[in-house]
Design a protein around this motif. Structure first.
Motif, PDB file in Angstrom:
ATOM      1  N   ARG A 176      10.374   8.819  -9.369  1.00 25.33           N
ATOM      2  CA  ARG A 176       8.997   9.298  -9.224  1.00 25.33           C
ATOM      3  C   ARG A 176       8.922  10.463  -8.251  1.00 25.33           C
ATOM      4  NH1 ARG A 176       5.175   4.198  -8.270  1.00 25.33           N
ATOM      5  NH2 ARG A 176       6.679   2.687  -9.041  1.00 25.33           N
ATOM      6  N   ILE A 177       9.684  10.386  -7.167  1.00 24.24           N
ATOM      7  CA  ILE A 177       9.710  11.487  -6.203  1.00 24.24           C
ATOM      8  C   ILE A 177      10.334  12.721  -6.856  1.00 24.24           C
ATOM      9  CG2 ILE A 177      10.750  12.300  -4.045  1.00 24.24           C
ATOM     10  CD1 ILE A 177      10.533   9.343  -3.064  1.00 24.24           C
ATOM     11  N   GLU A 178      11.421  12.509  -7.562  1.00 29.11           N
ATOM     12  CA  GLU A 178      12.143  13.614  -8.195  1.00 29.11           C
ATOM     13  C   GLU A 178      11.281  14.336  -9.226  1.00 29.11           C
ATOM     14  OE1 GLU A 178      16.069  14.113 -11.052  1.00 29.11           O
ATOM     15  OE2 GLU A 178      15.775  12.250  -9.957  1.00 29.11           O
ATOM     16  N   ARG A 179      10.494  13.592  -9.981  1.00 27.36           N
ATOM     17  CA  ARG A 179       9.688  14.181 -11.073  1.00 27.36           C
ATOM     18  C   ARG A 179       8.360  14.756 -10.584  1.00 27.36           C
ATOM     19  NH1 ARG A 179      11.800   9.524 -13.231  1.00 27.36           N
ATOM     20  NH2 ARG A 179       9.895   8.361 -12.868  1.00 27.36           N
ATOM     21  N   ARG A 180       8.011  14.508  -9.344  1.00 26.55           N
ATOM     22  CA  ARG A 180       6.731  14.960  -8.814  1.00 26.55           C
ATOM     23  C   ARG A 180       6.681  16.490  -8.803  1.00 26.55           C
ATOM     24  NH1 ARG A 180       4.508  16.876  -4.543  1.00 26.55           N
ATOM     25  NH2 ARG A 180       2.478  16.233  -3.807  1.00 26.55           N
ATOM     26  N   GLU A 181       5.539  17.004  -9.215  1.00 25.04           N
ATOM     27  CA  GLU A 181       5.329  18.456  -9.196  1.00 25.04           C
ATOM     28  C   GLU A 181       5.170  18.899  -7.739  1.00 25.04           C
ATOM     29  OE1 GLU A 181       5.317  20.687 -11.730  1.00 25.04           O
ATOM     30  OE2 GLU A 181       5.925  19.013 -13.023  1.00 25.04           O
TER      31      GLU A 181
END
Length: 150
Positions: free
Chosen positions: A141-146
């Motif tokens: 989720r952190i990695e995919r966050r814009e």
């Protein structure tokens, strides 16, 4: 307040601080696990992506792994020199190179993945399977966050 929180003060509640510390511990143990192979995380990553997508071009590998185009050339050259990857002109785009693993590359990847699995088992020994799944979900989720507009 724990002794650790007293030592790091305002850093204690900061997730980024703990991510950096955890990454440092993981990276050091990974380097230990790879000792004697001549491999680094980035090289194993490239081998894994090429293995999963034979014939992929080096630009696509770079995009998948978040490696800058300028750095990809030297990394691919390193793997070609180690005889782990073959690079041939892509018949559909003569400006691009198609990458495939050599037999030595497949063997190296298999050996490295076995070492990495042992390394991860040891590093995450204190976590249950459910906790590992949660950790991967949260990190994803952190990695995919814009990124925030700034």
């Amino acid at each position: 307040m724990s002794e650790e929180q007293e030592r790091v003060g305002a850093l204690g509640p900061l997730v980024g601080y703990h991510l950096r510390r955890a990454f440092g511990a993981f990276a050091a143990d990974f380097a230990n696990a790879m000792d004697g192979t001549g491999m680094r995380q980035v090289l194993v990553g490239i081998l894994a992506v090429v293995s999963g997508s034979p014939g992929i071009n080096q630009g696509a590998v770079g995009r998948v792994l978040g490696i800058k185009r300028a750095n990809m050339v030297s990394l691919i050259n390193e793997l070609v020199d180690m005889k782990l990857i073959e690079r041939v002109v892509d018949p559909s785009d003569r400006r691009a190179f198609a990458l495939t693993l050599t037999d030595a590359g497949r063997t190296m990847l298999t050996e490295c993945l076995a070492k990495i699995e042992a390394h991860e088992r040891a590093m995450l020994a204190g976590l249950s399977e459910a906790e590992r799944a949660t950790l991967l979900d949260l990190l994803g989720r952190i990695e995919r966050r814009e990124p925030a507009a700034g």
